[in-house]
Write a protein that holds these residues in place. Structure first.
Motif, PDB file in Angstrom:
ATOM      1  N   ALA A  43       0.843  -1.129  -0.066  1.00  0.00           N
ATOM      2  CA  ALA A  43      -0.111   0.147   0.011  1.00  0.00           C
ATOM      3  C   ALA A  43       0.887   1.271   0.083  1.00  0.00           C
ATOM      4  N   LEU A  44       1.924   1.348   0.679  1.00  0.00           N
ATOM      5  CA  LEU A  44       2.942   2.321   0.781  1.00  0.00           C
ATOM      6  C   LEU A  44       3.379   2.735  -0.462  1.00  0.00           C
ATOM      7  N   ARG A  45       3.894   1.558  -1.335  1.00  0.00           N
ATOM      8  CA  ARG A  45       4.327   1.565  -2.481  1.00  0.00           C
ATOM      9  C   ARG A  45       3.435   2.089  -3.733  1.00  0.00           C
ATOM     10  N   ALA A  46       2.214   1.612  -3.516  1.00  0.00           N
ATOM     11  CA  ALA A  46       0.991   2.089  -4.420  1.00  0.00           C
ATOM     12  C   ALA A  46       0.819   3.395  -4.259  1.00  0.00           C
ATOM     13  N   THR A  47       0.773   4.158  -2.827  1.00  0.00           N
ATOM     14  CA  THR A  47       0.847   5.478  -2.760  1.00  0.00           C
ATOM     15  C   THR A  47       1.601   6.377  -3.685  1.00  0.00           C
ATOM     16  N   VAL A  48       3.123   6.053  -3.493  1.00  0.00           N
ATOM     17  CA  VAL A  48       4.264   6.801  -4.001  1.00  0.00           C
ATOM     18  C   VAL A  48       3.989   6.712  -5.689  1.00  0.00           C
ATOM     19  N   GLU A  49       3.524   5.361  -5.941  1.00  0.00           N
ATOM     20  CA  GLU A  49       3.554   5.024  -7.521  1.00  0.00           C
ATOM     21  C   GLU A  49       2.471   6.018  -8.082  1.00  0.00           C
ATOM     22  N   ALA A  50       1.347   6.474  -7.348  1.00  0.00           N
ATOM     23  CA  ALA A  50       0.540   7.321  -7.781  1.00  0.00           C
ATOM     24  C   ALA A  50       0.824   8.590  -8.521  1.00  0.00           C
ATOM     25  N   GLY A  51       1.979   8.928  -8.058  1.00  0.00           N
ATOM     26  CA  GLY A  51       2.600  10.271  -8.680  1.00  0.00           C
ATOM     27  C   GLY A  51       2.298  11.445  -7.952  1.00  0.00           C
ATOM     28  N   GLY A  52       2.305  12.554  -8.460  1.00  0.00           N
ATOM     29  CA  GLY A  52       2.280  13.751  -8.056  1.00  0.00           C
ATOM     30  C   GLY A  52       2.964  13.954  -6.501  1.00  0.00           C
ATOM     31  N   ASP A  53       2.508  14.676  -5.539  1.00  0.00           N
ATOM     32  CA  ASP A  53       3.082  14.938  -4.341  1.00  0.00           C
ATOM     33  C   ASP A  53       2.955  13.692  -3.547  1.00  0.00           C
ATOM     34  N   ALA A  54       2.720  12.489  -3.703  1.00  0.00           N
ATOM     35  CA  ALA A  54       2.504  11.312  -3.042  1.00  0.00           C
ATOM     36  C   ALA A  54       3.441  11.145  -2.146  1.00  0.00           C
ATOM     37  N   MET A  55       5.040  11.055  -2.659  1.00  0.00           N
ATOM     38  CA  MET A  55       6.010  10.895  -1.878  1.00  0.00           C
ATOM     39  C   MET A  55       6.141  11.764  -0.510  1.00  0.00           C
ATOM     40  N   LEU A  56       5.877  12.947  -1.132  1.00  0.00           N
ATOM     41  CA  LEU A  56       5.850  13.987   0.063  1.00  0.00           C
ATOM     42  C   LEU A  56       4.765  13.931   1.086  1.00  0.00           C
ATOM     43  N   ARG A  57       3.600  13.553   0.836  1.00  0.00           N
ATOM     44  CA  ARG A  57       2.503  13.475   1.743  1.00  0.00           C
ATOM     45  C   ARG A  57       2.879  12.253   2.498  1.00  0.00           C
ATOM     46  N   LEU A  58       3.389  10.811   1.864  1.00  0.00           N
ATOM     47  CA  LEU A  58       3.540   9.998   2.595  1.00  0.00           C
ATOM     48  C   LEU A  58       4.650  10.002   3.769  1.00  0.00           C
ATOM     49  N   CYS A  59       5.970  10.813   3.400  1.00  0.00           N
ATOM     50  CA  CYS A  59       7.091  11.237   4.461  1.00  0.00           C
ATOM     51  C   CYS A  59       6.241  12.000   5.510  1.00  0.00           C
TER      52      CYS A  59
END
Length: 421
Positions: free
Chosen positions: A127-143
């Motif tokens: 689920a974490l990977r899928a969040t990042v793979e969604a693109g946009g600012d997903a990595m920022l929001r996850l971190c």
């Protein structure tokens, strides 16, 4: 015999995309291992099915991650990458792409230690990977949500490659090396990558394994194979004072079209005669085909005993031509020259025998040849300078001359490729 000519076409301008790749290393029982991912088979993908390192294009949203990067700011990253600004984009992109493609996340928690993913349920990691793979600012929001910082200080800048001109897709890629994060396991994403392998570099290169390797991966694996441990490799990368850009060139030859790397004998010549990657150059000299090196120079290579030798036609402009080094006595080469002549040949000039006195000039088909000698004294050798192209015809390219004052920029030897003076 037909002459290979450079058609007066303009190569289409191909956009160059910026990219970042993370070479993940670990020490195994038999030595240092590198993580390789096998790409999915896809049409119109020049890397389809190839074994690659985790990486991909830099995304505009990677810049928003600068504030979450630990231990390296943009000034330090840009200085290391020899860029005016935004070098940290590449570090952030390398971390993000490694997580998306391989499931390894170089990030630290509030305690400053690398995060642990192996203890989490597989569905949660997915689920974490899928969040990042969604693109946009997903990595920022996850971190931000997890309280993580990107551990870009664990990355060491290792290599810089630019795809050759003429390829359908071109990438300006920065390569980093890093030790594999503990308590994390690599897993392909199942879409872009379908298999992961931990291999010693020498094993990845072995034909018996049958990996499809692109030129850049092969060359980097050859470099990696020289290190005894992962720590040694990372320490080496951190100690590099300069990382030079490597841009191969495309050329034709007996084995078909392939990239030619800097340092190969044909590289400098291909850079000169085919800067746009239209594959006018050749990576191997073979008897037979005449090769147009410019509008004024045509080379014909023949065999003299067990050696390949060059003859050159110089002239053009709708006029007459001079033939330099006709290799008298070789009937096959003489017949080849006769068939390859690009126009009427008025002069035959031999560097193996008497030539005009130094300083003498000969007007040939709209250009000028000037007789010189490679140096002063009894050991000097005759040579001819094509003034318009600053190209010096001489018997041996390593006779290197005391001719810098004459403006010589290129050497045309009796054997071998053109090379810089």
């Amino acid at each position: 015999m037909s002459i290979s000519t450079n058609p007066p076409t303009v190569a289409p301008v191909r956009p160059v995309r910026t990219a970042a790749t993370l070479i993940v290393l670990r020490d195994g029982p038999a030595g240092m291992e590198v993580l390789m991912l096998r790409r999915a088979e896809k049409e119109a993908d020049q890397n389809s099915g190839a074994a690659v390192f985790p990486g991909g294009t830099v995304d505009p949203n990677d810049r928003a991650l600068h504030g979450l990067c630990a231990g390296v700011d943009d000034l330090a990253a840009s200085t290391r990458l020899a860029m005016p600004a935004n070098g940290l984009d590449y570090y952030a992109a390398a971390v993000r792409e490694c997580f998306e493609e391989a499931g390894l996340l170089f990030a630290t928690g509030a305690d400053g230690r690398l995060i642990t993913l192996d203890g989490l349920p597989p569905a949660e990691v997915a689920a974490l990977r899928a969040t990042v793979e969604a693109g946009g600012d997903a990595m920022l929001r996850l971190c931000e949500r997890q309280g993580w910082r990107l551990a870009v200080d664990r990355l060491a800048y290792f290599s810089h490659w630019l795809t050759p001109p003429g390829m359908p897709r071109r990438f300006d890629t920065r390569f980093f090396v890093a030790l594999a994060p503990p308590a994390q396991s690599a897993h392909p994403d199942g879409r872009e990558t379908v298999e992961h392998l931990w291999l010693r570099p020498a094993d990845a290169l072995a034909p018996a394994l049958g990996l499809r390797l692109m030129n850049v991966q092969r060359r980097i694996l050859e470099q990696l194979a020289t290190f005894g441990s992962a720590l040694d490799c990372v320490a080496h990368a951190r100690g590099l004072r300069e990382v030079r850009l490597v841009m191969p060139r495309l050329a034709e030859g007996p084995g078909g079209r392939r990239p030619v790397n800097p340092g190969e004998p044909a590289y400098e010549e291909i850079s000169l005669i085919d800067p746009d990657g239209q594959c006018h150059g050749r990576y191997e000299l073979t008897p037979g085909p005449a090769m147009r090196l410019s509008s004024r120079v045509v080379r014909v290579t023949g065999r003299s005993g067990d050696r390949l030798v060059n003859s050159y036609f110089v002239g053009g402009g709708g006029g007459e031509w001079a033939l330099i080094d006709a290799c008298p006595g070789d009937e096959a080469h003489a017949a080849m020259l006769l068939a390859s002549a690009p126009g009427p040949v008025r002069w035959t000039l031999a560097l193996r025998g008497p030539v005009p006195l130094p300083g003498d000039r000969l007007a040939v088909g709209g250009c000028t040849l000037r007789a010189l000698r490679t140096a002063d004294g009894p050991d000097s050798a005759p040579c001819l300078l094509l003034e318009e192209e600053k190209l010096l015809f001489l018997r041996e390219a390593d006779q290197l001359s005391a001719l810098p004052a004459e403006g010589v920029e290129w050497l045309a030897p009796a054997s071998g490729f053109l090379r810089r003076a």
